[in-house]
Scaffold this active site. Structure first.
Site, PDB file in Angstrom:
ATOM      1  N   ASP A 169       0.832  -1.199   0.000  1.00 18.11           N
ATOM      2  CA  ASP A 169       0.000   0.000   0.000  1.00 18.11           C
ATOM      3  C   ASP A 169       0.869   1.252   0.000  1.00 18.11           C
ATOM      4  O   ASP A 169       2.004   1.255   0.502  1.00 18.11           O
ATOM      5  CB  ASP A 169      -0.962  -0.001   1.189  1.00 18.11           C
ATOM      6  CG  ASP A 169      -0.262  -0.046   2.540  1.00 18.11           C
ATOM      7  OD1 ASP A 169       0.722  -0.803   2.671  1.00 18.11           O
ATOM      8  OD2 ASP A 169      -0.695   0.670   3.460  1.00 18.11           O
ATOM      9  N   GLU A 204      -0.092  -0.946   5.893  1.00 19.85           N
ATOM     10  CA  GLU A 204       0.971  -0.386   6.724  1.00 19.85           C
ATOM     11  C   GLU A 204       0.832   1.119   6.835  1.00 19.85           C
ATOM     12  O   GLU A 204       1.111   1.701   7.882  1.00 19.85           O
ATOM     13  CB  GLU A 204       2.339  -0.741   6.136  1.00 19.85           C
ATOM     14  CG  GLU A 204       3.517  -0.517   7.105  1.00 19.85           C
ATOM     15  CD  GLU A 204       4.080   0.888   7.079  1.00 19.85           C
ATOM     16  OE1 GLU A 204       4.863   1.235   7.980  1.00 19.85           O
ATOM     17  OE2 GLU A 204       3.741   1.666   6.162  1.00 19.85           O
TER      18      GLU A 204
END
Length: 377
Positions: free
Chosen positions: A70, A135
């Site tokens: 991400d 994250e």
């Protein structure tokens, strides 16, 4: 110029606009590459988050590469020199959202594994990847979920290398062997609202709270240790008042944060804050949020393996550091005794026109491969 294997894969991953928590098929591409290498790939989904646990081998020691697919949002597209999800090479750099944090690292991990297995098909131990799409966000459904599952079924990780962008100026000048913990507080000091001309009929929480806040700001929480600076307490927001200049406010609200080392504990810091507030006889409410415990990997086999690989590949003598924010290392460290973070320079991460110098891409892959060779070759 024909791109290297690592550069080509990095560009593939950048083109997948995986803004947190949407993986956008990044992990599916990794599975396509890892499966033929003998990895057993497991997708672990949780509340819209995609996690990948891919393992080759069953023997100890287990070496894990960890990272996240991400990326943070782009910000205003018109401020980018080129489309953030069309990887663009210019001026000796590769530009795109996530190129430094951390799609180059993930591509380098995969290609390093390919090369290592080709040269050492019967290597000792096992290799795994732990990749999440959560994250950059709340981090509630990502690495922490995978670690809990691994712990429940008794999978022991011996070494973990996280591909966070840790280099400061040039590739290899800094690795992280720990991170500080993060403990936040939302403090409300209660007073009695009233007319500013009649202070005897009110109780001003700003006046009452100021001496306590000054004491908190001046407090020496610990002395740090060989790897950490002393613990830091900082106020981030403070607010009181109705907007009128003739009203004593009824409440003073403060947000603050500890970045704390292994020299202190969350419980100990909380107790000391309460003691200071109580000493000043304040009427208050305080809500705590612990977003991460500190972790530390002393010098050992993993840090030595990475430092050696960096020195051979770049000629740089790396520095161990615990500076910076929190990372998923705080979750992995609960089930792994040696956790180190190492990746490309971090000056452009989360910024407009995020980039990495092209000259660092293949050396990063080579450092990852050499680290594998040092530990499992």
């Amino acid at each position: 110029m024909t791109p290297s294997r690592t550069l080509a894969l990095t560009e593939e991953l950048i083109a997948l606009s995986s803004i947190n928590p949407d993986d956008k098929g990044c992990q599916r591409r990794l599975i396509e590459l890892l499966g033929p290498l003998g990895f057993i790939c497991e997708t672990i989904s949780s509340n819209g988050v995609t996690n990948l646990w891919a393992r080759r081998g069953t023997q100890a020691p287990l070496f894990v590469f960890a990272g996240h697919t991400d990326v943070v949002p782009t910000g205003p597209l018109e401020q980018w020199t080129s489309n953030p999800f069309i990887p663009t090479r210019r001026d000796g750099k590769l530009h795109g959202r996530g190129v430094a944090d951390m799609k180059t690292s993930i591509a380098a991990m995969v290609v390093a594994i390919e090369e290592f297995i080709a040269a050492h098909p019967d290597h000792q131990g096992s290799i795994a990847l732990l990749i999440t799409s959560d994250e950059e966000g709340a981090a509630l459904d990502g690495t922490v979920i995978v670690c809990a599952q691994l712990e429940a079924r008794g999978e022991q990780i011996d070494f973990c290398l996280i591909g966070e962008p840790t280099s400061a100026h040039i590739l290899g000048d800094m690795v992280k062997n720990g991170r500080r913990g993060s403990l936040s507080g939302h403090l409300i000091i209660k007073g009695v609202q009233g007319h500013i001309a009649y202070p005897q009929l009110a109780r001003n929480p700003i006046h009452q709270g100021a001496p306590a806040l000054a004491e908190l700001a001046a407090e020496r929480w610990d002395e740090g240790n060989d790897y950490y600076l002393p613990t830091s307490w900082q106020m981030s927001n403070i607010h009181a008042g109705t907007g009128a200049n003739n009203v004593i406010p009824g409440e003073l609200t403060i947000d603050f944060n500890f970045r704390f080392s292994t020299a202190s504990t969350a419980d100990g810091l909380e107790a000391r804050v309460h003691a200071i507030l109580d000493k000043h006889a304040l009427d208050y409410a305080l809500k705590w949020t612990l977003s991460g415990l500190p972790f530390l990997t002393p010098r050992g086999a993993l840090s030595d393996a990475i430092a050696s690989a960096i020195l051979i590949e770049t000629g740089v003598r790396t520095e161990l550091s615990t500076t910076g924010g929190t990372s998923d290392g705080r979750f992995i460290a609960r089930i792994c005794p040696q956790v180190i973070e190492f990746g490309p320079p971090n000056a452009s991460i989360h910024k407009i026109d995020e980039h990495i110098e092209l000259r660092f891409i293949d050396p990063l892959k080579n450092i990852y491969r050499r680290t594998l060779e040092n530990l499992l070759g």
